[in-house]
Design a protein around this motif. Sequence first.
Motif, PDB file in Angstrom:
ATOM      1  N   GLU A   1      47.644 117.479  -9.030  1.00 28.88           N
ATOM      2  CA  GLU A   1      47.464 117.096  -7.632  1.00 28.88           C
ATOM      3  C   GLU A   1      47.233 118.324  -6.754  1.00 28.88           C
ATOM      4  O   GLU A   1      46.342 118.337  -5.894  1.00 28.88           O
ATOM      5  CB  GLU A   1      48.705 116.329  -7.152  1.00 28.88           C
ATOM      6  CG  GLU A   1      48.565 115.712  -5.770  1.00 28.88           C
ATOM      7  CD  GLU A   1      47.621 114.525  -5.743  1.00 28.88           C
ATOM      8  OE1 GLU A   1      47.135 114.189  -4.656  1.00 28.88           O
ATOM      9  OE2 GLU A   1      47.364 113.952  -6.816  1.00 28.88           O
ATOM     10  N   LYS A   2      48.037 119.374  -7.001  1.00 24.28           N
ATOM     11  CA  LYS A   2      47.888 120.597  -6.217  1.00 24.28           C
ATOM     12  C   LYS A   2      46.530 121.248  -6.476  1.00 24.28           C
ATOM     13  O   LYS A   2      45.857 121.705  -5.545  1.00 24.28           O
ATOM     14  CB  LYS A   2      49.012 121.579  -6.566  1.00 24.28           C
ATOM     15  CG  LYS A   2      50.379 121.165  -6.048  1.00 24.28           C
ATOM     16  CD  LYS A   2      51.435 122.192  -6.432  1.00 24.28           C
ATOM     17  CE  LYS A   2      52.810 121.778  -5.930  1.00 24.28           C
ATOM     18  NZ  LYS A   2      53.873 122.756  -6.324  1.00 24.28           N
ATOM     19  N   THR A   3      46.150 121.283  -7.751  1.00 27.16           N
ATOM     20  CA  THR A   3      44.864 121.890  -8.106  1.00 27.16           C
ATOM     21  C   THR A   3      43.715 121.129  -7.463  1.00 27.16           C
ATOM     22  O   THR A   3      42.758 121.726  -6.949  1.00 27.16           O
ATOM     23  CB  THR A   3      44.684 121.899  -9.639  1.00 27.16           C
ATOM     24  OG1 THR A   3      45.764 122.615 -10.234  1.00 27.16           O
ATOM     25  CG2 THR A   3      43.381 122.563 -10.023  1.00 27.16           C
ATOM     26  N   ARG A   4      43.814 119.798  -7.502  1.00 27.99           N
ATOM     27  CA  ARG A   4      42.766 118.972  -6.892  1.00 27.99           C
ATOM     28  C   ARG A   4      42.682 119.212  -5.387  1.00 27.99           C
ATOM     29  O   ARG A   4      41.574 119.366  -4.835  1.00 27.99           O
ATOM     30  CB  ARG A   4      43.049 117.489  -7.165  1.00 27.99           C
ATOM     31  CG  ARG A   4      41.889 116.573  -6.755  1.00 27.99           C
ATOM     32  CD  ARG A   4      42.278 115.127  -6.816  1.00 27.99           C
ATOM     33  NE  ARG A   4      43.282 114.808  -5.806  1.00 27.99           N
ATOM     34  CZ  ARG A   4      43.720 113.576  -5.559  1.00 27.99           C
ATOM     35  NH1 ARG A   4      43.280 112.559  -6.283  1.00 27.99           N
ATOM     36  NH2 ARG A   4      44.618 113.352  -4.625  1.00 27.99           N
ATOM     37  N   ASN A   5      43.846 119.269  -4.726  1.00 27.25           N
ATOM     38  CA  ASN A   5      43.860 119.500  -3.275  1.00 27.25           C
ATOM     39  C   ASN A   5      43.287 120.866  -2.927  1.00 27.25           C
ATOM     40  O   ASN A   5      42.529 121.011  -1.954  1.00 27.25           O
ATOM     41  CB  ASN A   5      45.285 119.378  -2.738  1.00 27.25           C
ATOM     42  CG  ASN A   5      45.811 117.950  -2.807  1.00 27.25           C
ATOM     43  OD1 ASN A   5      45.026 116.999  -2.888  1.00 27.25           O
ATOM     44  ND2 ASN A   5      47.118 117.787  -2.785  1.00 27.25           N
ATOM     45  N   ILE A   6      43.668 121.882  -3.722  1.00 27.92           N
ATOM     46  CA  ILE A   6      43.141 123.227  -3.477  1.00 27.92           C
ATOM     47  C   ILE A   6      41.635 123.246  -3.668  1.00 27.92           C
ATOM     48  O   ILE A   6      40.892 123.853  -2.881  1.00 27.92           O
ATOM     49  CB  ILE A   6      43.822 124.248  -4.411  1.00 27.92           C
ATOM     50  CG1 ILE A   6      45.297 124.416  -4.027  1.00 27.92           C
ATOM     51  CG2 ILE A   6      43.114 125.595  -4.355  1.00 27.92           C
ATOM     52  CD1 ILE A   6      46.090 125.273  -4.994  1.00 27.92           C
TER      53      ILE A   6
END
Length: 230
Positions: A143-148
């Motif tokens: 999720e964090k990677t996608r948001n970044i």
Amino acid sequence: MYDAHLKGIEYMKTAEVNLYSIIRNRNNIILSAGNPQEVENYIKSTQEGFLKFEESLQQFEGTIVNEEVRNLFNLLTNVWSNFKSEEEKVLILASAGDFQGANAQRIANRTLVSDIESVIAKMVELKAKQSEEADNNSALTYEKTRNITIMVCILCIIASVFTTILLTRLISTPLKKLAEAALKIAEGDLTIEDIHIRNKDEIGDVANAFNKMTQNLKEMIMQVKEVSEQ
């Protein structure tokens, strides 16, 4: 990490199956007291079960990632070592034909069997908990990677838009000045001042050439006027 924990659970379940196989074959040894050939076969199967159990332990050790699991693993190997040693006594007594003594030893080993089952259950439970945590962490990381990634893409788009606007202004503004000056000259107005453009590229060269052309036209007209007045 998630896959490693699942593998650990699989290896412990396999070890548990091997443990029950050992117990079953050992019990069959005593039940086959009147058949030496079957006794021999069950002794061999029990010994093979020892090897399979230890193989599962070796495979599980490769999935250990923290001290808590390591401590349980060390406890299991110690209990297993004691259990194997006591079970070998059953095999020795049965091989010697002392099935009564072998049965007494079998009964005495029940506590060790319970201890092994208990430790295996704790290890499976802990591994299941760790696999769930690893899965949740993987989801959070994704999720964090996608948001970044989305934020980076948005910033790149914004930067591209600003760059396009800036480049458009750097090109269109000087060209507009040149077009307006050319129109005035076409209308016969040579009073225009030189066009000052900061660009150091081809547009700047065009502006300098335009200024030079305008200056030459002014000088040419002045010369024609002077000649006509003579």
